[in-house]
Design a protein around this motif. Structure first.
Motif, short mmCIF file in Angstrom:
data_model
loop_
_atom_site.label_atom_id
_atom_site.label_comp_id
_atom_site.label_asym_id
_atom_site.label_seq_id
_atom_site.Cartn_x
_atom_site.Cartn_y
_atom_site.Cartn_z
N ILE A 158 -12.23 1.86 5.31
CA ILE A 158 -12.12 0.48 4.84
C ILE A 158 -13.35 0.10 4.02
CG2 ILE A 158 -12.08 -1.93 5.61
CD1 ILE A 158 -10.33 -0.97 7.97
N LEU A 195 -2.53 -3.96 0.91
CA LEU A 195 -3.27 -3.67 -0.31
C LEU A 195 -2.35 -3.08 -1.39
CD1 LEU A 195 -6.39 -1.97 1.35
CD2 LEU A 195 -6.20 -4.34 0.54
N THR A 225 0.84 -1.19 0.00
CA THR A 225 0.00 0.00 0.00
C THR A 225 0.87 1.24 0.00
OG1 THR A 225 -1.55 -1.25 1.37
CG2 THR A 225 -1.98 1.10 1.11
N TRP A 271 -10.55 -3.86 -2.05
CA TRP A 271 -10.20 -4.50 -0.79
C TRP A 271 -9.97 -6.00 -0.99
CZ3 TRP A 271 -8.88 -2.96 4.01
CH2 TRP A 271 -8.86 -3.91 5.03
N LYS A 320 -4.16 -1.57 9.48
CA LYS A 320 -5.34 -2.25 8.94
C LYS A 320 -5.38 -2.31 7.42
CE LYS A 320 -8.10 -0.96 12.98
NZ LYS A 320 -9.22 -0.15 13.50
N THR A 321 -4.50 -1.55 6.74
CA THR A 321 -4.60 -1.48 5.28
C THR A 321 -3.28 -1.75 4.56
OG1 THR A 321 -4.14 0.91 5.24
CG2 THR A 321 -6.45 0.24 5.45
N ILE A 380 -13.12 1.57 0.59
CA ILE A 380 -12.21 0.80 -0.26
C ILE A 380 -12.92 -0.46 -0.77
CG2 ILE A 380 -10.03 -0.47 -0.32
CD1 ILE A 380 -8.99 1.47 1.84
N LYS A 381 -13.69 -1.10 0.12
CA LYS A 381 -14.45 -2.29 -0.29
C LYS A 381 -15.49 -1.95 -1.34
CE LYS A 381 -13.94 -4.81 4.10
NZ LYS A 381 -14.65 -5.35 5.29
N THR A 384 -11.96 5.27 10.46
CA THR A 384 -11.10 4.26 9.85
C THR A 384 -11.92 3.12 9.27
OG1 THR A 384 -9.28 4.81 11.36
CG2 THR A 384 -9.18 2.68 10.24
#
Length: 757
Positions: free
Chosen positions: A741, A685, A656, A750, A681-682, A744-745, A737
């Motif tokens: 997410i 990606l 990411t 995601w 958490k990301t 992004i999904k 946050t």
């Protein structure tokens, strides 16, 4: 236009033209300048179609030239290519392409600190405290000064903050601190006027000092409308220039790639050209008022764009005969190793060419922690220009200075009869090679993990960020079946295994790629190998052309550019010379930059040296991969640094990407805490870019490189962006946050984190 103004003169046999023809300075407009070849007369014509309100951007870019007042300065012209009748300006962006020579500048005084080529490269940072909190700001400035900073910048966003500036300066003086203070100004000319009475320097952003915040609208201007906008800038900016002149203050005209005005973008696009022109509008006003105590900066979060913008700025200054100092920085670089790497790539590349007079490394960390990497880079630049290491002079015809063109080497092609697949030895987007010592083969599973292979029942398989090839300087004995089996399992998954010629001749390893030097090619020692053996050639880059001609006689899978530390030769310039030779001779070997570091090197030093040397080449599209070797560093660190270097140069994307601002007094939340939470958490990606911004002062364009944005909109509230468009406003920080997410999904970007093995 008067014929006299259109006449072209000759200086020492070189055609020259007044530099005020802005179209001539823009290579996009070069087609408008044509050399006359009839008779003995030499002249040129220029198309000067003025853009109309209805003209599209593409039409304007194709031929529009806005002619400004004539001046005494001239620009040299040269053929666009050998024998071409087309003349273009000779665009010189550095003093020398074959060694580091510091660009000569005037001296600009920032308080009691002189800035320019006759002085050390100055180190600076920016406070993160609330400017209204005088005590906290003073304490932070003192800590920064104690760490060795030369200059410190403080955000001043409104009247209350401006009122605090007197007390900040006064308190520091009383405590014995004379470090110059810089006011960071956006959208607030009145605030700039006030704080100029107290602080030593004013930083203005040309994109938002007089223009409104960019709305990213397609605006059309005719010449009159454009001129009215310039007149508005003059009305707003002239009082500040006059006040700075009266008080002896300095100004930084600091363009940001992400905050160009709609007007500039309508003419030049969101480009380095637009960045330079935005700054020049303000610089011309300063010069007309005989004010020269100013510096330029051209910041971007993308190191490639940043390097191009500074080069274009300097080439334009050279054409105009200007000599103003440069403030270097990669904005929103992020934190930790990634932030240091991006800064080393962008700042280091420019320092290698002798550009830069003050620097800031923008990290999402306490400002005191910026000083060490900043000082390391400044020292690197000072040493390079003092030693003037380089190579013999050579003519450079192929490197692109102002736009990215990658020279891509020919990837390995499978040959008939080969028993293993060599096509995975290198990666099309940039390769990572690693040196593996013999003892690492004693624990194959640990080695496979260090190479980032995916393990299934103990067997390695290549993954997204797996090392492409390894270098074994020493091969295991022929009877060490376990070690040789561990190597075989790597060649079976198309991982290249490189080893020196002497090792391969004494302890042959099936399917190895044998590393030979030019002497071994010249002596035909490599012909002792079985027919069909794949070769890698190691060389320095500063060899004679006669020596390099040996490359024409062999079929190499790749080249390793390995230049041990040399007090006389620069790795960057030797490599540029090598690439010029390869391209001139149409030799399309993939080239891997091989850097070897001494024992006990600090990790930050390794990152900065790798970024400023290999990165300086990769941002020009020169290179197909990296091999970092440091015996006492663990393989995980070297691997992650290598992939970080490639990603920072906008090559291979394996994790990411974060565009994270360094925080300042405008920040509306704990940026370091929130940034760490989002990264946790990301971070899995690859291909996704996330901007984490403490506020939106520079406009959504500051996230030009990001797919998604997490931006402080108000105290305790977050706005979410997709690209430059806000899609959700006023989200409570406690749920922001999770909302990011989900966003992004919703956009199909995601994937769930990989399960622990």
């Amino acid at each position: 236009m008067a014929g006299a103004a259109m006449a072209m003169a000759h200086v020492a046999g070189v055609a020259v033209v007044p530099t005020s023809f802005s179209g001539l300075k823009n290579m996009e407009f070069a087609a408008d300048c044509v050399k006359s070849v009839s008779g003995s007369s030499q002249g040129f014509r220029t198309g000067t179609r003025l853009p109309t309100k209805s003209a599209s951007r593409s039409q304007r870019d194709a031929g529009a030239v806005r002619v400004r007042s004539m001046g005494p300065e001239v620009a040299e012209l040269e053929p666009a290519s050998p024998g071409s009748p087309l003349l273009v300006p000779r665009q010189k962006y550095c003093e020398s392409v074959h060694k580091t020579v510091r660009r000569k500048t005037r001296t600009v005084m920032v308080g009691n600190v002189p800035l320019g080529s006759e002085h050390p490269i100055r180190v600076q940072t920016m406070t993160t405290t609330d400017t209204k909190d005088v005590a906290a700001t003073v304490d932070q400035v003192m800590r920064i000064a104690d760490q060795g900073a030369d200059i410190v910048r403080i955000t001043v966003q409104g009247k209350k903050e401006a009122d605090s500036c007197y007390n900040i300066k006064d308190t520091l003086v009383k405590k014995g601190y004379s470090i110059p203070l810089v006011a960071d100004i956006h959208f607030a000319p009145a605030v700039a006027m006030k704080v100029a009475e107290y602080f030593d320097k004013i930083r203005i952003n040309p994109g938002n000092f007089a223009d409104r915040r960019a709305q990213f609208e397609k605006l059309e201007y005719n010449e009159d409308e454009y001129q009215k906008e310039i007149e508005h800038i003059e009305k707003v900016f002239i009082p500040l220039v006059e006040k700075c002149k009266k008080y002896g203050r300095a100004i930084r005209i600091g363009t940001n790639h992400g905050s160009l005005s709609d007007r500039i973008m309508s003419y030049y696009g969101d480009s380095p050209r637009g960045m330079v022109e935005s700054a020049f509008e303000f610089a011309r006003i300063c010069r007309r008022l005989d004010f020269h105590n100013f510096v330029f900066s051209m910041k971007a979060s993308n190191p490639v764009v940043m390097v191009q913008a500074y080069r274009l700025l300097v080439s334009e200054m050279n054409l105009n005969g200007w000599d103003y100092p440069l403030h270097l920085g990669v904005t929103e670089a992020g934190e930790g190793e990634d932030g240091r790497m991006k800064s080393a790539i962008g700042i280091g590349a420019l320092l290698q060419d002798g550009l830069g007079d003050t620097i800031r490394v923008s990290l999402t960390e306490p400002p005191e922690l910026e000083i060490d990497p900043c000082t390391k880079l400044a020292n690197l630049g000072m040493r390079a220009s003092a030693q003037q290491r380089g190579v013999a002079e050579f003519e450079e015809k192929h490197r692109h200075y102002f736009e990215f063109h990658r020279r891509t080497g020919q990837l390995p092609v499978q040959k008939e009869g080969e028993e293993v697949d060599y096509r995975g030895v290198l990666h099309r987007d940039g390769s990572v090679l690693m040196s593996v010592s013999l003892d690492k083969l004693k624990n194959p599973e640990l080695l496979y993990r260090s190479l980032a292979t995916k393990l299934i029942l103990g067997m390695p398989y290549k993954d997204l960020a797996t090392v492409d090839s390894i270098l074994l300087r020493e091969l295991p004995p022929l009877d060490d079946k376990d070690a040789r089996l561990a190597i075989k399992r790597l060649t079976d998954i198309s991982m290249g295994v490189l080893t020196p010629l002497s090792e391969q001749l004494s302890k042959p390893l099936p399917h190895a790629i044998v590393v030979v030097n030019l002497e071994e090619i010249s002596s035909s020692a490599y012909k002792l190998l079985p027919a069909g053996t794949r070769l890698a050639v190691t060389l320095r880059g500063d060899e004679s052309e006669e020596q390099l001609d040996l490359l024409k006689s062999i079929d190499a899978t790749l080249l390793l550019v390995y230049l041990p530390e040399d007090k006389n030769v620069s790795r960057v310039h030797a490599s540029r010379r090598l690439f010029e030779y390869l391209q001139s001779n149409k030799l399309n070997f993939p080239v891997i930059h091989h850097l070897h570091f001494p024992a006990a090197i600090h990790r930050d030093d390794l990152v900065i040296k790798a970024g400023s040397e290999a990165g300086a080449l990769l941002v020009d599209g020169l290179g197909d991969g990296i091999l970092l070797e440091a015996g006492d560093q663990d393989l995980d660190f070297l691997r992650s640094t290598s992939f970080g270097l490639l990603q920072g140069c906008r090559m291979r994307n394996t994790k990411t990407e974060y565009v994270s601002c360094p925080s300042c007094g405008r920040t509306l939340f704990d940026l370091q805490e929130i940034s760490a939470d989002i990264r946790e958490k990301t971070s899995h990606l690859p291909g996704v870019s996330i901007a984490i911004m403490g506020c939106i002062v520079n406009g959504p364009g500051e996230m030009a490189d990001a797919d998604f944005g997490y931006v402080g909109g108000a105290p305790g509230k977050i706005d979410l962006y997709v690209g430059k468009d806000v899609v959700q406003r006023g989200i409570a920080m406690s749920t922001a946050t999770d909302a990011l997410i989900q966003l992004i999904k919703d956009h199909g970007r995601w994937v769930d984190p990989p399960a622990d093995e």
